[in-house]
Design a protein around this motif. Structure first.
Motif, PDB file in Angstrom:
ATOM      1  N   ASP A  73     -18.271  15.121 -34.447  1.00 15.03           N
ATOM      2  CA  ASP A  73     -18.160  14.904 -35.897  1.00 15.03           C
ATOM      3  C   ASP A  73     -16.716  14.656 -36.298  1.00 15.03           C
ATOM      4  O   ASP A  73     -16.417  13.774 -37.117  1.00 15.03           O
ATOM      5  N   TRP A  74     -15.800  15.455 -35.706  1.00 15.82           N
ATOM      6  CA  TRP A  74     -14.377  15.302 -36.056  1.00 15.82           C
ATOM      7  C   TRP A  74     -13.846  13.955 -35.562  1.00 15.82           C
ATOM      8  O   TRP A  74     -13.161  13.240 -36.302  1.00 15.82           O
ATOM      9  N   PHE A  75     -14.166  13.590 -34.330  1.00 17.07           N
ATOM     10  CA  PHE A  75     -13.714  12.294 -33.812  1.00 17.07           C
ATOM     11  C   PHE A  75     -14.295  11.146 -34.631  1.00 17.07           C
ATOM     12  O   PHE A  75     -13.602  10.159 -34.907  1.00 17.07           O
ATOM     13  N   ASP A  76     -15.571  11.255 -35.016  1.00 19.63           N
ATOM     14  CA  ASP A  76     -16.166  10.203 -35.851  1.00 19.63           C
ATOM     15  C   ASP A  76     -15.396  10.052 -37.163  1.00 19.63           C
ATOM     16  O   ASP A  76     -15.099   8.933 -37.607  1.00 19.63           O
ATOM     17  N   ALA A  77     -15.086  11.187 -37.803  1.00 24.96           N
ATOM     18  CA  ALA A  77     -14.429  11.147 -39.113  1.00 24.96           C
ATOM     19  C   ALA A  77     -12.985  10.672 -39.008  1.00 24.96           C
ATOM     20  O   ALA A  77     -12.477   9.992 -39.911  1.00 24.96           O
ATOM     21  N   GLU A  78     -12.307  11.003 -37.921  1.00 28.46           N
ATOM     22  CA  GLU A  78     -10.865  10.774 -37.821  1.00 28.46           C
ATOM     23  C   GLU A  78     -10.485   9.650 -36.856  1.00 28.46           C
ATOM     24  O   GLU A  78      -9.293   9.440 -36.597  1.00 28.46           O
TER      25      GLU A  78
END
Length: 356
Positions: A73-78
């Protein structure tokens, strides 16, 4: 951020802060992104070599990523910001951060099928590692850039970078690194159209990891050997290799083995299909597909769906084949895998019925 707000923020930064203050703030931001990305990579790929150590800015701990779902989720968002952080690091001469971010982004790029982004990140890392003069970093960067080129279909560039990587790994006596490079050379030669030479490199990788007692990488290499053997028509030996690979993987905790497990199940499905055991093939493929979806590995998911469709068609279930191919085509298109998407489009057209 809206473009006008971004412009206003940049103007305020220029008006209110000195160049040294702005650079220090940027360095803190890059350090935060790098530290969090490195932590995420360790969650997503615990068996991969960790990103090289770096000087994280004190007082700016990484964002907490307790599990693979949170990391994805973090990699997708950032993702866009992470690529920008690596470019900013390169522009300021922070070469260690360039290399760390390339390594940290790689597990995410592989899962999501961001192959062009992976190649660009590793191209920057090759340049940064060259400036740092560290032969181990240079070997890893050349290997991973070669791997990315191979997956994009640029096998001539892939083989050139992998040859440089192997020369550097031999120079430094990095045995494990040599095993990794032989594994990558197997994949590159397969895509180049020489399965026999690919199998030779896969066997050399297997011998390295057996000597090192690394059961996870033994399993991955055994799977590669089995996959190449079935491509060469030796399905019985291939099944034995991939079954042994799966047994080795099952010795590891579930959250550490699942990417290797899904790839091995995919190989076993393909072998069963080639032997005409279509129900067995579908059972392997469905287990692989469930793991891919649980782990966010949409790149392999597309390939598994494509092979599920082939097996349905061989079993005279064209409707089920169409459904799987439509799902595979959507993923291939989203991943900019235009050749794969085009191939599936032709297969769908060959099924007849309503256009998709």
């Amino acid at each position: 951020m809206h473009d006008l707000l971004r412009l206003h923020a940049a103007e305020e930064a220029r008006d209110r802060h000195t160049p040294a203050e702005r650079e220090a703030a940027l360095r803190r931001a890059v350090a935060h992104y790098t530290g969090t990305a490195c932590a995420g990579a360790r969650v997503l790929a615990p068996h991969d070599p960790p990103p090289p150590p770096g000087g994280d800015e004190p007082g700016h701990p990484p964002f907490p990523l307790p599990d693979a779902a949170a990391a994805m989720d973090w990699f997708d968002a950032e993702h866009t910001n992470l690529l920008a952080a690596q470019q900013a690091a390169g522009g300021h001469g922070w070469d260690a951060e360039v290399c760390r971010l390339a390594r940290a982004l790689d597990p995410y790029h592989r899962r999501r099928g961001h192959l062009a982004d992976a190649a660009a990140a590793w191209q920057r890392a090759v340049a940064a590692a060259g400036r740092l003069g560290d032969p181990a970093l240079r070997a890893q960067a050349h290997q991973m850039l070669g791997d990315a080129h191979a997956q994009l279909g640029g096998t001539a560039d892939a083989l050139r970078h992998l040859a440089q990587a192997l020369e550097l790994a031999e120079l430094t006596g990095d045995t494990a690194g040599q095993g990794e490079i032989h594994h990558s050379l197997g994949g590159a030669w397969e895509r180049h159209g020489d399965d026999r030479l690919a199998l030779e490199h896969a066997r050399r990788a297997l011998a390295v990891f057996q000597a090192l007692g690394d059961t996870y990488r033994q399993a991955r290499a055994l799977n590669a050997v089995g996959w190449l053997r079935t491509r060469l028509g030796d399905h019985t030996a291939a099944r034995a290799d991939c079954t042994a690979a799966l047994a080795l993987l099952l010795q590891h905790p579930a959250d550490h083995r699942q990417l290797g497990e899904s790839s091995t199940l995919d190989s076993l499905g393909h072998i069963a299909h080639r032997l005409g055991e279509y129900d067995t093939a579908l059972g392997h493929y469905r287990r692989a597909l469930a793991i891919c979806r649980a782990q966010g590995h949409s790149h392999l998911e597309a390939d598994v769906l494509h092979r599920i469709a082939e097996t349905h068609l061989a079993s005279r279930r064209p409707a089920e084949a169409r459904t799987a191919w439509e799902q595979a085509r959507a993923l291939y298109t989203a991943q900019h895998r235009t050749a794969d998407a085009g191939r599936v489009r032709e297969l769908l057209a060959g099924l007849g019925g309503p256009p998709s």
